[in-house]
Structures are given as C-alpha cells and as structure tokens.
Design an enzyme around this catalytic site. Structure first.
Site, short mmCIF file in Angstrom:
data_model
loop_
_atom_site.label_atom_id
_atom_site.label_comp_id
_atom_site.label_asym_id
_atom_site.label_seq_id
_atom_site.Cartn_x
_atom_site.Cartn_y
_atom_site.Cartn_z
N LYS A 94 39.15 58.89 35.99
CA LYS A 94 39.24 59.75 34.80
C LYS A 94 39.33 61.23 35.13
O LYS A 94 39.91 62.01 34.39
CB LYS A 94 38.06 59.49 33.87
CG LYS A 94 38.18 58.17 33.14
CD LYS A 94 37.31 58.14 31.91
CE LYS A 94 37.56 56.86 31.13
NZ LYS A 94 37.01 55.66 31.81
N GLU A 116 35.71 63.09 23.07
CA GLU A 116 34.86 62.03 22.53
C GLU A 116 34.55 61.12 23.70
O GLU A 116 35.27 61.09 24.69
CB GLU A 116 35.59 61.26 21.43
CG GLU A 116 36.50 60.14 21.91
CD GLU A 116 37.72 60.62 22.69
OE1 GLU A 116 38.21 61.73 22.40
OE2 GLU A 116 38.16 59.88 23.59
N SER A 381 39.44 51.07 39.84
CA SER A 381 39.42 52.30 39.02
C SER A 381 38.13 53.10 39.17
O SER A 381 38.13 54.31 38.98
CB SER A 381 39.65 51.95 37.56
OG SER A 381 38.72 50.97 37.11
C1 LIG Z 1 37.15 54.37 31.40
C2 LIG Z 1 37.35 53.43 32.51
C3 LIG Z 1 38.33 52.40 32.47
C4 LIG Z 1 39.16 52.11 31.25
O1 LIG Z 1 40.01 53.13 30.85
P1 LIG Z 1 41.58 53.09 31.09
O2 LIG Z 1 42.08 54.25 30.31
O3 LIG Z 1 42.10 51.78 30.57
O4 LIG Z 1 41.81 53.23 32.53
C5 LIG Z 1 38.52 51.62 33.60
N1 LIG Z 1 37.76 51.79 34.71
C6 LIG Z 1 36.80 52.75 34.78
C7 LIG Z 1 36.02 52.88 36.04
C8 LIG Z 1 36.57 53.60 33.69
O5 LIG Z 1 35.61 54.54 33.77
#
Ligand SMILES: *Cc1c(COP(=O)(O)O)cnc(C)c1O
Length: 396
Positions: A94, A116, A381
C-alpha cells in the site's frame, strides 16, 4: 490531453469495458477533474518520476526481492517465485501508491490529506507518507473498526494523524468512506488518498499506475534470474484490486501470461458469509464506479465477510471486474480455512509469515495444478505480523 497512454484496457472516461466511470455528486466534479488533470500532467514528468523512484528505493526499500521458493517449488512440483512486497517499509504494497498519491498532492499545492480505512493498513500507509512529507492527515474509520484494530489506530496517532471514528451505519469501511467523501465535498482544498483500485475515474487507473512498479520489477528480475521476462502465471489476491493490478499491469497485454486473482470466499461462496464479489456480485455502483457489487436485488449492499480484514470489501475494482468478465483473468475463490492452511504451510516450509490477504493467493497452489516447467509468480502483498492473533486462534 498529452502523450500519456495507459497500458490498461481503459478508455478516456475511465471505462474498462462496461465497468468503471465516475458516478459522483455534482459538487465533486471539479475535484475529480482537477485530479485527472494533475495525474495526466505529472504521470510522465521527469522530475516527478525521479522523486517517486528515489523514495521507492531509499524509503520503501525497493526493488522488493523476487525470491525462488525452492522448498515450496519442490512440494508442489513446479517453479514458484514470490514477489516480496511484505518486505516493504510498513509491511505491504500500500505504501507504493500512498507515496505516488502524496507526491501528486504536493504538486497540486495541497497540505491536508483525507483517507478512509477499514482494517487500518491504508490509514497507516497514508499517515506514514503524511509524516514523511509534513502534511496534515485525517483518517476516517468506522467506530467498530477503531475498536477492533487498536494497534493500527495507535500507530496512526503516533504518526501524527487524526483518526475520526465514524458512528453511522454499521460503523465499518463503507461508512468511513461516506464520511471521507463528505469531508472532500466540504474541503475541496484537501486531497483524498484512496487505498485501492476503486472509486471514481481516475483513481483506479492512477493507483494501478503507482503499483505497476511491482510487475515492472518482476520482468527485470525474471530476465536476470531465468533469462526471459514473462512467467506462465501471475497470482495475486484481490480485495479492491491494487496489489493484483500492480502485479498484472505489465503482463495484461501478453496473452501468454495467465493471470489468476484469488478472492476471499470467507466460509464459502454459497454460505452468505463471503467477500467473493466477483463470484456472487451483480452489476451496480459503489464508491463512484460501476462494477460488481455484493447487493440484494433491490440494491442494498450486503455486508461482506472474510477472516482477512483487507479483503472484506463488498465491491471490486472495475479493472478486475473487466478482466474476469472478459476471461483475461481466472478468478478463484479461497475460503478462510484454505488461506489459513496456506499461511501455515509457507511459514513452515519457507520461514515467511504472510499477511492473511496474501495467504489467499498462496492457497491457489492447493487448488490448481501447475506443471513442472511452469514459472509461477505469486505476489506476497504483505507480512503477517498484524495477523498473529488470528493465526494463534486457528493454529492446530
Ligand atoms: C489492503 C491489503 C490487500 C487488499 O487490497 P488490494 O487493493 O486488493 O491489494 C491485500 N494485501 C494486503 C497485505 C493488504 O494490506
């Protein structure tokens, strides 16, 4: 407008096929138009990109490694590469788009940022870049979430952000978003940072652009590690779709690269306790875009459920609605239990504790068979520190 051309299948009005667009109240038209203009003006600007790249390198710690997971590969009889977004500063992808958005805000002369947040991950990323750039930061968060996610609330406050609990509706993400939009209407001099590829045009395109560094790096890293830059598969989880958009971006126009999106089935797609928007959603409008939405026949939003707070969203970014409906991406729904099993497996086999969201992408390995010469890239992610209490609860 200028030479910039997105690599995404998006038209001038922000439509991906029939999904996307900008369905916003009249009062926000000017704000959104100014944002679009600024995005087009700076997206190819040399100074802007120099500053962005430098922060991604020296502040976030990019490039994030592309790691060949040898033991996991052996276990599944294929070649698995993990894109390590979990190693970024603040522990997830993010931060990439938060920095890009804040740099744009700075160029537009804005000093006050609104955001938000649901689970708090986007709030923390936004509060982080606001501290970095000396900007005022207001984060709207449902009162229920403020209680459930205390550590992230404390983090945001320590970073200097003002966390505004929202007491309307279910007191969760949807209500926090409404409040953030209300603030933006009243304070057009503020900049609204959205944390995923959702919202009115140009947000989905802009966030995907800032996240596209993920697939740009994957290409370079594969070229140097295996001698060619296209894998057979790229796998990512989808909440709103930003980490998947970043991981897919530079492969979307290469049909030989198969794209797999893992969405959160919760207790199961047919149980009513699910966040599998692509599987069970119908066309509607949410947060300013036409897309797939979990809703009743008369258009009431259905509260989503997933063990993973970051995937617990009743919509899906318009890019992913389009990739799924056109058949370009395969969508696989992964249950809580399957994701938890995948998280424990990665931890034991590779010594990496993934975020619960990322574990949904890893669970694809149990649901789909890959051949021994396939190259499979899985986007990790985020890291799992924030999910330790959930992991401990479910550990056998
Ligand atoms: C917020 C988040 C997601 C989901 O958000 P996307 O916009 O779909 O990527 C996925 N993995 C992590 C670690 C997150 O913090």
């Amino acid at each position: 407008m200028n030479a910039y051309k997105s690599l995404l299948p998006v038209d001038e009005d922000g439509y991906y096929g029939r999904f996307g667009g900008a369905y916003i109240p009249e009062i926000l038209h000017k704000n959104v138009e100014n944002l679009l203009e600024a995005f087009h003006r700076y997206v190819d600007d040399e100074e802007f990109n120099k500053e962005f790249d430098q922060l991604l390198r020296d502040y976030v710690g990019r490039p994030s490694p592309l790691y060949r997971a040898n033991r996991l590969s052996e276990l599944y009889g294929t070649n698995i590469y993990l894109k390590r977004e979990d190693l970024n500063h603040t522990g997830a992808h993010k931060i990439n788009s938060a920095i890009g958005s804040a740099l744009l805000a700075k160029r537009m002369g804005k000093h006050r940022i609104i955001a938000e947040t649901g689970a708090g991950q986007h709030g923390v990323a936004t509060a982080t870049v606001c501290a970095l750039m000396g900007m005022e930061c207001v984060v709207y968060m449902g009162a229920t979430d403020v209680e459930r996610q205390q550590p992230n609330v404390e983090r945001m406050r320590m970073l200097g952000a003002k966390v505004e609990p929202v007491h309307s509706g279910n007191k969760t993400l949807k209500d926090a978003t409404n409040e953030a939009i209300r603030d933006w209407c009243c304070n057009p001099d503020s900049f609204y940072i959205i944390g995923s590829t959702v919202g009115p045009h140009p947000y989905p395109e802009m966030v995907a652009h800032f996240q596209s560094v993920i697939s740009r790096e994957i290409k370079e890293q594969l070229r140097s590690q295996i001698g060619h830059e296209n894998p057979d598969y790229v796998v990512a989880c989808v909440g709103g779709g930003s980490n998947a958009a970043g991981a897919f971006y530079h492969f979307i126009n290469s049909p030989g690269v198969k794209l797999i999106a893992a969405e959160a089935a919760g207790l199961g797609v047919d149980t009513g306790e699910t966040a599998a928007t692509i599987s069970v959603g119908t066309e509607g409008i949410i947060h300013g875009a036409r897309t797939l939405v979990m809703q009743t026949p008369d258009g009431q939003i259905i509260e989503p459920y997933s063990v993973s707070a970051g995937l617990d969203y009743p919509g899906i970014g318009p890019l992913h609605a389009f990739l799924a409906s056109s058949g370009r991406a395969e969508v696989i729904a992964v249950t809580d239990r399957e994701a938890l099993d995948a998280a424990f497996r990665l931890t034991r086999v590779e010594g990496i504790i993934p975020a619960l969201e990322s574990a949904h992408a890893l669970a694809i390995l149990d649901k789909k068979r890959f051949s021994h010469d396939d190259i499979v890239v899985i986007n990790v992610s985020g890291r799992g520190d924030k999910d330790m209490h959930t992991y401990l609860k479910y550990q056998d």
